[in-house]
Design a protein around this motif. Sequence first.
Motif, PDB file in Angstrom:
ATOM      1  N   ILE A   1       0.472  -0.840   0.225  1.00 19.58           N
ATOM      2  CA  ILE A   1       0.207   0.425  -0.255  1.00 19.58           C
ATOM      3  C   ILE A   1       0.673   1.105  -0.143  1.00 19.58           C
ATOM      4  N   LEU A   2       2.061   1.082   0.859  1.00 25.20           N
ATOM      5  CA  LEU A   2       2.680   2.916   1.156  1.00 25.20           C
ATOM      6  C   LEU A   2       3.700   2.991  -0.479  1.00 25.20           C
ATOM      7  N   THR A   3       4.130   1.738  -0.769  1.00 28.69           N
ATOM      8  CA  THR A   3       5.161   1.956  -2.324  1.00 28.69           C
ATOM      9  C   THR A   3       3.724   2.211  -3.406  1.00 28.69           C
ATOM     10  N   HIS A   4       2.510   1.533  -3.331  1.00 24.98           N
ATOM     11  CA  HIS A   4       1.210   2.295  -4.069  1.00 24.98           C
ATOM     12  C   HIS A   4       0.866   3.380  -3.940  1.00 24.98           C
ATOM     13  N   MET A   5       0.751   3.623  -2.824  1.00 25.15           N
ATOM     14  CA  MET A   5       0.307   5.615  -2.636  1.00 25.15           C
ATOM     15  C   MET A   5       1.311   6.529  -3.156  1.00 25.15           C
ATOM     16  N   VAL A   6       2.617   5.747  -2.759  1.00 29.89           N
ATOM     17  CA  VAL A   6       4.146   7.522  -3.054  1.00 29.89           C
ATOM     18  C   VAL A   6       4.388   7.328  -4.294  1.00 29.89           C
TER      19      VAL A   6
END
Length: 282
Positions: free
Chosen positions: A152-157
């Motif tokens: 999720i963090l990778t995708h959001m960034v």
Amino acid sequence: MEAQPPVFADKSGPFGVLESNRIAMNYMAGPETETWQRVRCRSRNGAFAYGVSVSLCNGEGHWLPGGVFIDDWSREANEPPCLLPNSVHYEIPHDTLSDFAHERARPDYHGLASPHEGVDLVLLGLSQALLPSLRHPRSADITFVENICQAILTHMVERYGGIYFAPKNKGCLAPWQERRAAEFLVAHLDEPFSLVELANACELSRSYFIKAFKESFGKTPHRWLMDYRVGRSRQMLRQGASLAEIALACGFSDQSHMTRVFVDYTGISPGRYRKLQAGGPR
């Protein structure tokens, strides 16, 4: 950013709040949970954060499966978060995203595009994968939740922060070279330098470095530097800094130069951007 095991927090609505990797998560089943209040991540209590709502099924109005709303709670601290029935909600502190990006040699991350509305099938799939854990947080599989939160963090960034993470292949810079290049560019924000100097800092020839840099970052060093300057300008505008202060801090020759570049990149003036971020007339 040190990973933290998922923990079961205070109840909110019919299900509990799950926390992992400094993200707080909650599932809202339907209209009967309209009293659901903002998820508060205990590990970063009081920190400015983004509220992210992901619709899991068709709802009223234009909400479809995968419908996403991103709300910057530091900008609208007195406004209630957007809560959708039959959806998963996340609280992601600004520092969580910033630390995640910086640890991966991406200091050019300066925030998510917010507020944002749209359909995001990747975030829908990740949210659906988390549902069993959100329904039964006390028995959640720690490793599984941690891995989903990292995704999720990778995708959001990437999608909403404008940061590119290249698949690691032979033509990319090594991780230490990515960090060295980013550190060099930030250190020379307001100083002239040559590509030979930048390549030497990464112990590469100029020609190989330019190709490898573009493979790793998805852009040329010049474009990276300009994106960093504009991104930092946006951040300082949100923080209330003057245009003269921003121009000096971000390596522009003067205020008018900063304004010209900002308009070229964003399509609006710095003053207009600040007004929109403050919730002014659109």
